[in-house]
Design a protein around this motif. Structure first.
Motif, PDB file in Angstrom:
ATOM      1  N   THR A   1      74.371  36.615   7.933  1.00 33.88           N
ATOM      2  CA  THR A   1      74.573  35.911   9.205  1.00 33.88           C
ATOM      3  C   THR A   1      74.854  34.427   8.977  1.00 33.88           C
ATOM      4  O   THR A   1      74.492  33.595   9.793  1.00 33.88           O
ATOM      5  CB  THR A   1      73.336  36.043  10.111  1.00 33.88           C
TER       6      THR A   1
ATOM      7  N   GLN B   1      79.914  30.739  10.407  1.00 33.86           N
ATOM      8  CA  GLN B   1      81.290  31.122  10.111  1.00 33.86           C
ATOM      9  C   GLN B   1      82.218  29.920  10.177  1.00 33.86           C
ATOM     10  O   GLN B   1      82.305  29.260  11.209  1.00 33.86           O
ATOM     11  CB  GLN B   1      81.753  32.146  11.146  1.00 33.86           C
TER      12      GLN B   1
ATOM     13  N   GLY C   1      76.281  37.901  23.097  1.00 37.19           N
ATOM     14  CA  GLY C   1      75.873  38.869  22.085  1.00 37.19           C
ATOM     15  C   GLY C   1      75.254  40.141  22.641  1.00 37.19           C
ATOM     16  O   GLY C   1      74.845  41.009  21.876  1.00 37.19           O
TER      17      GLY C   1
ATOM     18  N   GLU D   1      70.603  36.068  17.399  1.00 39.10           N
ATOM     19  CA  GLU D   1      71.629  35.105  16.989  1.00 39.10           C
ATOM     20  C   GLU D   1      72.727  35.076  18.047  1.00 39.10           C
ATOM     21  O   GLU D   1      73.823  35.568  17.824  1.00 39.10           O
ATOM     22  CB  GLU D   1      72.188  35.417  15.597  1.00 39.10           C
TER      23      GLU D   1
ATOM     24  N   SER E   1      75.816  34.424  20.095  1.00 37.89           N
ATOM     25  CA  SER E   1      77.102  33.995  19.554  1.00 37.89           C
ATOM     26  C   SER E   1      78.215  34.540  20.428  1.00 37.89           C
ATOM     27  O   SER E   1      78.053  35.578  21.077  1.00 37.89           O
ATOM     28  CB  SER E   1      77.250  34.544  18.131  1.00 37.89           C
TER      29      SER E   1
ATOM     30  N   ASP F   1      81.012  35.308  18.948  1.00 35.35           N
ATOM     31  CA  ASP F   1      81.726  36.194  18.020  1.00 35.35           C
ATOM     32  C   ASP F   1      81.309  37.623  18.367  1.00 35.35           C
ATOM     33  O   ASP F   1      80.135  37.967  18.238  1.00 35.35           O
ATOM     34  CB  ASP F   1      81.329  35.830  16.587  1.00 35.35           C
TER      35      ASP F   1
ATOM     36  N   ARG G   1      79.064  39.567  16.155  1.00 38.05           N
ATOM     37  CA  ARG G   1      77.719  39.048  15.930  1.00 38.05           C
ATOM     38  C   ARG G   1      76.886  39.331  17.176  1.00 38.05           C
ATOM     39  O   ARG G   1      76.501  38.447  17.913  1.00 38.05           O
ATOM     40  CB  ARG G   1      77.811  37.547  15.625  1.00 38.05           C
TER      41      ARG G   1
ATOM     42  N   THR H   1      83.820  39.424   7.998  1.00 33.78           N
ATOM     43  CA  THR H   1      82.499  39.896   8.445  1.00 33.78           C
ATOM     44  C   THR H   1      82.101  41.142   7.670  1.00 33.78           C
ATOM     45  O   THR H   1      82.931  42.023   7.433  1.00 33.78           O
ATOM     46  CB  THR H   1      82.584  40.248   9.947  1.00 33.78           C
TER      47      THR H   1
ATOM     48  N   ARG I   1      80.527  46.839  14.461  1.00 31.10           N
ATOM     49  CA  ARG I   1      81.401  45.989  13.645  1.00 31.10           C
ATOM     50  C   ARG I   1      82.584  46.766  13.091  1.00 31.10           C
ATOM     51  O   ARG I   1      83.702  46.260  13.043  1.00 31.10           O
ATOM     52  CB  ARG I   1      80.605  45.373  12.494  1.00 31.10           C
TER      53      ARG I   1
END
Lengths: 308, 308
Positions: free
Chosen positions: A4, A7, A32, A157, A159, A161, A164, A245, A282
Motif C-alpha cells: 500500500t 503511488q 474506497g 486507506e 483513496s 484509486d 485501493r 498495482t 483488483r
C-alpha cells in the motif's frame, strides 16, 4: 498482502469516474467503499472461479469465514505492531435507556456518539488467511495442509484509486508444513499466477515487494523482508502505469504465524507457512483497464478464460 | 429483519455442538462467529442459487455492496433509534508513533486499547438492503424498481444458538414504487417463500412478526408494526421446536426509507418500499436440522431443489 505504498503518477481519478459513470461501481459517499453492479460482480465471480480452477488439482480444504476475526487472535497475530493504521475494530452499544437517549441526542446534534460504543471482541478481517491459523493450532498431518479461503477484507486507506478499496475480496490458498514443502509450493504458485495473468491478457510483472509497515521502525522490517524475498507480487497497471498495482501476492511467513498459534508439523517442530492471495476486485479492474469497459468486446481468449 | 426475541425452550447447545463436531461449522472463540466448511458453504451457495432462481423471472437489477455502510446513511436510517443494541460501528487508528507505542503497551498489558481508535465513517451493514436506499435517491422510473442484493450482515447478539449468528448472509429482493405495486409484490413473494420452504422439505409456518425494537418505547413500535401486518416471517424449527426461527422475512416499510432518502415515484410522490430477505445460513441450518447432517442422505426432492 498487496503493498500500500503511496503511488507516484496516479491518474487524476479518471478511471474511478469512468467506472462510476458506466455504473460498474456505485458510489456510497465514502472513498474506497463502492457498490458493485451485476456485471462487475459477475466478472469478479468468474475471476474467482477461474482462480479456483488453477488450485483445484491440489484438492485444498475449503474454509470460509465471515469478514471478522476474534480480537484476541488479532492481538496475537502482531498486526497491530506492523499495520495499526490499516486496522478496523468493531464496537457495539452496551447502554441502557438513559444512555440510548444520550446517544440519539448526540446523533441529532451532529456530534460524536462513539462514547456509548465500547470495543466488541471482534475486528474486521485484514487478510483472508488470518482466521485460518488460530483454527489450526496443534499438529498438522504428515505432509502438512493446504487451505482455500476467501473473504471480504478491510484496510483503512481511503483513496480515490479504485484499486485501493477499503473493503475488497481476497481469495487465498495457504500452505502449512515443512519449510521446503512450503517454499516449493509457493514457487509453483508463482508460475501459476503468471500464467493466470497472461490468460487474462494482462501486462504483468513479478516483483520482490514489501508490506506497508507502520512508522520508522517499519522501514527496517521492510528492508529485511525484501532482502529475504519473503514477499513476491504480480503487478499490473491499473490506476497508474508508473506505479503498477499488485493483483496477486505470494508470501512466505517462515514460522511467524505457526509460532504465534502453535502449529506444528507431524514430527512436533514449529511449522512454516505461506499464502498466495488473489485480489479479486483488483484483477477485475485490471482486466477492465486493459481491455476496456465494454465486456462484450474483450479479446476472445480472455472471454474464454472467464467462460464468457 | 428476523426477530431476535428471547427463545423459550432452546435446546441446550446440542445442535451447535453437533455442527462443530461434524466440522460443518468451525469455532472461532467468539459466540455467533463461525467458520464454514467447504460443504456447509456449498450448501449455502446452492440455497442462494435456488433462491435467485425464484426471483429471476422478475429480472431485478443486481447490486452488491461490501458489508459496510456509510455512517451518515446509517444515522439517517433510524437504525440507532430502534436497534442500537444490534449495531456494530467501525473504528480505526489515527495516531502517530508515540500513540502506537502506547497502543502496543496496552495490548501487552492485556488492557483496553480502544482509546487510539476513533470512529471511522462506516458501520457494519445491519441488513443487506440498507445500502440500496441511499443509492436510489431521486425519481424512480415508471413502474418503480426491483433490486436483488446480498451481503454479510452484522447483529450484535452473542448466542450459542447456531441460527443466531453475529455475522451471516442475507439475500434480499427490494421493491420500490407505488404503494399498491409494492404490496402486491410482497404478496407474490409470500407465496414464493412458502413454496421454497416446502421444496426444501421444511415444516414452515407464516407468522405476523415484529422487529426486536430496543427498550420500553420499542414495545409500542412493535404493537403498531404487528397491528398493521408490516412484518411477515416464514419460521421453522432450528434450535427449538417451541420457538421456531425466522428463515425468511417479508417487510413492508410504507414510506419510511423513501422519505428518509428522498426516493420518489415517477409522478413525484414519496415512494413506498418493501423487501424480502432470505437468511442463507438459517435456511441451511434448518435443512441440516430437518434432514440430518449427512447431506448424501437428504430426500431426493430436496437434493433436486439444490442441484445435488
Amino acid at each position: 498482502m498487496p503493498s500500500t505504498a503511496p503511488q507516484a503518477g496516479v491518474l487524476p481519478h479518471g478511471f474511478l469516474d469512468e467506472l462510476l459513470h458506466h455504473r460498474l461501481l456505485i458510489a456510497t459517499g465514502v472513498a474506497g467503499v463502492y457498490g458493485r453492479s451485476g456485471e462487475f460482480e459477475d466478472t469478479v465471480e468468474r475471476i474467482d472461479r477461474a482462480m479456483a480452477g488453477i488450485g483445484a488439482p491440489d484438492n485444498p480444504e475449503v474454509m470460509r469465514f465471515p469478514p471478522v476475526l476474534n480480537r484476541a487472535h488479532f492481538e496475537r497475530s502482531g498486526y497491530l505492531k506492523s499495520f495499526p493504521h490499516l486496522a478496523g475494530t468493531i464496537h457495539s452499544f452496551g447502554g441502557d435507556e438513559q444512555a440510548h437517549r444520550a446517544l440519539l441526542q448526540a446523533v441529532d446534534d451532529g456530534g460524536s456518539w462513539d462514547a456509548g460504543f465500547p470495543a466488541a471482541p471482534i475486528v474486521l478481517t485484514p487478510a483472508a488467511c488470518y482466521p485460518v491459523y488460530p483454527a489450526l493450532t496443534g499438529l498438522l498431518p504428515e505432509g502438512g495442509r493446504m487451505v482455500d479461503v476467501m473473504s471480504y477484507c478491510f484496510r483503512h486507506e481511503p483513496s480515490n484509486d479504485p484499486a485501493r478499496m477499503q473493503m475488497f475480496r481476497m481469495h487465498e490458498h495457504v500452505r502449512l508444513g515443512e519449510a521446503e514443502t512450503v517454499v516449493s509450493w509457493r514457487h509453483r504458485w508463482v508460475l501459476r499466477a503468471e500464467s493466470f495473468a497472461a490468460a487474462l491478457g494482462l501486462e504483468a510483472e513479478r516483483q520482490v515487494a514489501t508490506d506497508p509497515f507502520f512508522g520508522r521502525g517499519g522501514k527496517l522490517l521492510a528492508v529485511n523482508q525484501r532482502d529475504q524475498g519473503l514477499k513476491l507480487e504480480i503487478v499490473v497497471p491499473i490506476a497508474s502505469t508508473n506505479a503498477p498495482t499488485a493483483i496477486i501476492s505470494l508470501n512466505y511467513h517462515q514460522d511467524h504465524f505457526a509460532e504465534l498459534f502453535d502449529i506444528r508439523t507431524a514430527d512436533g517442530g514449529i511449522a512454516h507457512t505461506a499464502c498466495v492471495g488473489f485480489g479479486l476486485e483488483r484483477i477485475a479492474l485490471a482486466v477492465y483497464r486493459r481491455h476496456g469497459l465494454a465486456r462484450a468486446e474483450w479479446p476472445s481468449s480472455v472471454r474464454g478464460t472467464l467462460g464468457l
